[in-house]
Motif scaffolding. Structure first.
Motif, PDB file in Angstrom:
ATOM      1  N   ILE A  12      35.053  37.835  26.966  1.00 55.72           N
ATOM      2  CA  ILE A  12      34.657  39.109  27.570  1.00 55.72           C
ATOM      3  C   ILE A  12      35.625  39.463  28.687  1.00 55.72           C
ATOM      4  CG2 ILE A  12      32.859  40.361  28.809  1.00 55.72           C
ATOM      5  CD1 ILE A  12      32.172  39.725  25.897  1.00 55.72           C
ATOM      6  N   PHE A  43      26.604  40.036  33.680  1.00 56.08           N
ATOM      7  CA  PHE A  43      27.497  40.941  32.963  1.00 56.08           C
ATOM      8  C   PHE A  43      28.045  40.286  31.702  1.00 56.08           C
ATOM      9  CE2 PHE A  43      31.936  42.125  32.083  1.00 56.08           C
ATOM     10  CZ  PHE A  43      31.727  43.409  31.620  1.00 56.08           C
ATOM     11  N   SER A  47      27.260  41.530  27.940  1.00 57.57           N
ATOM     12  CA  SER A  47      28.362  41.934  27.066  1.00 57.57           C
ATOM     13  C   SER A  47      28.354  41.144  25.764  1.00 57.57           C
ATOM     14  CB  SER A  47      29.698  41.733  27.789  1.00 57.57           C
ATOM     15  OG  SER A  47      29.753  42.518  28.962  1.00 57.57           O
ATOM     16  N   TYR A  57      28.705  50.308  24.093  1.00 62.32           N
ATOM     17  CA  TYR A  57      28.325  50.446  25.497  1.00 62.32           C
ATOM     18  C   TYR A  57      29.588  50.636  26.323  1.00 62.32           C
ATOM     19  CZ  TYR A  57      29.869  45.588  26.003  1.00 62.32           C
ATOM     20  OH  TYR A  57      30.625  44.436  26.010  1.00 62.32           O
ATOM     21  N   PRO A  59      31.724  49.303  29.158  1.00 61.62           N
ATOM     22  CA  PRO A  59      31.863  48.066  29.942  1.00 61.62           C
ATOM     23  C   PRO A  59      31.882  48.302  31.449  1.00 61.62           C
ATOM     24  CG  PRO A  59      33.385  48.062  28.088  1.00 61.62           C
ATOM     25  CD  PRO A  59      32.817  49.443  28.178  1.00 61.62           C
ATOM     26  N   LEU A  62      28.333  49.114  32.605  1.00 62.57           N
ATOM     27  CA  LEU A  62      27.522  47.898  32.524  1.00 62.57           C
ATOM     28  C   LEU A  62      27.897  46.951  33.662  1.00 62.57           C
ATOM     29  CD1 LEU A  62      25.398  46.239  31.016  1.00 62.57           C
ATOM     30  CD2 LEU A  62      27.234  45.339  29.573  1.00 62.57           C
ATOM     31  N   TYR A  63      29.179  46.873  33.954  1.00 58.27           N
ATOM     32  CA  TYR A  63      29.640  45.995  35.039  1.00 58.27           C
ATOM     33  C   TYR A  63      29.096  46.458  36.388  1.00 58.27           C
ATOM     34  CZ  TYR A  63      32.666  43.328  38.128  1.00 58.27           C
ATOM     35  OH  TYR A  63      33.134  42.496  39.114  1.00 58.27           O
ATOM     36  N   GLU A 128      23.379  50.417  27.813  1.00 58.39           N
ATOM     37  CA  GLU A 128      23.655  49.775  29.097  1.00 58.39           C
ATOM     38  C   GLU A 128      22.359  49.318  29.773  1.00 58.39           C
ATOM     39  OE1 GLU A 128      26.978  52.384  27.942  1.00 58.39           O
ATOM     40  OE2 GLU A 128      24.811  52.711  28.125  1.00 58.39           O
TER      41      GLU A 128
END
Length: 216
Positions: A12, A43, A47, A57, A59, A62-63, A128
């Protein structure tokens, strides 16, 4: 604060955009090494879940959601009267708003953070939102632990160690809302209060119904 900042873990890639870097800086400034490692593991787990489930999604979003999801527990972001999840969500929304992102993006990240402790709801929303809840649950209670390979576990924990997580996470949660235990009514955080406070009296929904001002 001795922390690791790898470019990728367990396959990831960790976002390194300006927004991601600034979000990380806020986590390091106002959080702890413990919260940093938990947030980064979250995270990575989220992922990996997205890859396994083959869902699309963003990234970066989401992070940012993972980085802010527990910042509402910290003194800098904690309010006197809101759930810690809402404090974190508000902080993330203000942060992203300062970067000129759309209202849709602001709401998406807000929902992801505000609902990350709401199983039964989060998984039915946008990717997310669902994935953040998935990553948090995997790290905190080991949900879907068996979906990880031994190599993935080793790689993730080498970079972001758990550091006696089981004994530390409960008091960490509690420290974030012990000054506003009323905000735990109707959610899992009441379990934290019951564990940490002898003879803690939970607010009860049935009592609220029966003691309402209505005559019948």
């Amino acid at each position: 604060m001795p922390i690791n900042k790898p470019q990728s873990v367990a396959g990831i890639v960790i976002p390194d955009s300006t927004i991601a870097k600034q979000a990380t800086a806020l986590l390091l400034e106002h959080g702890t090494e413990f919260l940093y490692n938990h947030s980064l593991r979250t995270f990575i787990f989220a992922s990996l879940g997205g890859m396994q489930k083959k869902v699309k999604y963003d990234p970066e979003l989401l992070y940012v959601s993972a980085v802010f999801h527990d910042l509402g527990l910290t003194p800098h972001y904690s309010s006197q009267d809101l759930r810690f999840e809402v404090d974190g969500a508000n902080a993330a929304r203000d942060f992203l708003k300062s970067h000129g992102l759309s209202q849709q993006v602001l709401q998406l990240v807000w929902d992801a953070i505000a609902l990350h402790t709401s199983p039964g709801i989060a998984e039915h929303k946008e990717s997310e939102v669902a994935l953040l809840n998935y990553g948090v649950a995997l790290d905190v209670v080991g949900r879907d632990y068996s979906t990880l390979t031994e190599k993935e576990r080793e790689d993730i924990l080498q970079q972001f160690p758990r550091s006696d997580f089981k004994k530390t996470i409960i008091p960490t949660f509690f420290d974030g809302f012990k000054h506003k235990t009323h905000t735990t009514f109707g959610n899992m955080n009441a379990d934290i209060c019951a564990y940490m406070i002898p003879n803690f009296h939970r607010l009860n929904f049935c009592d609220a119904i029966l003691q309402s001002p209505w005559s019948e």
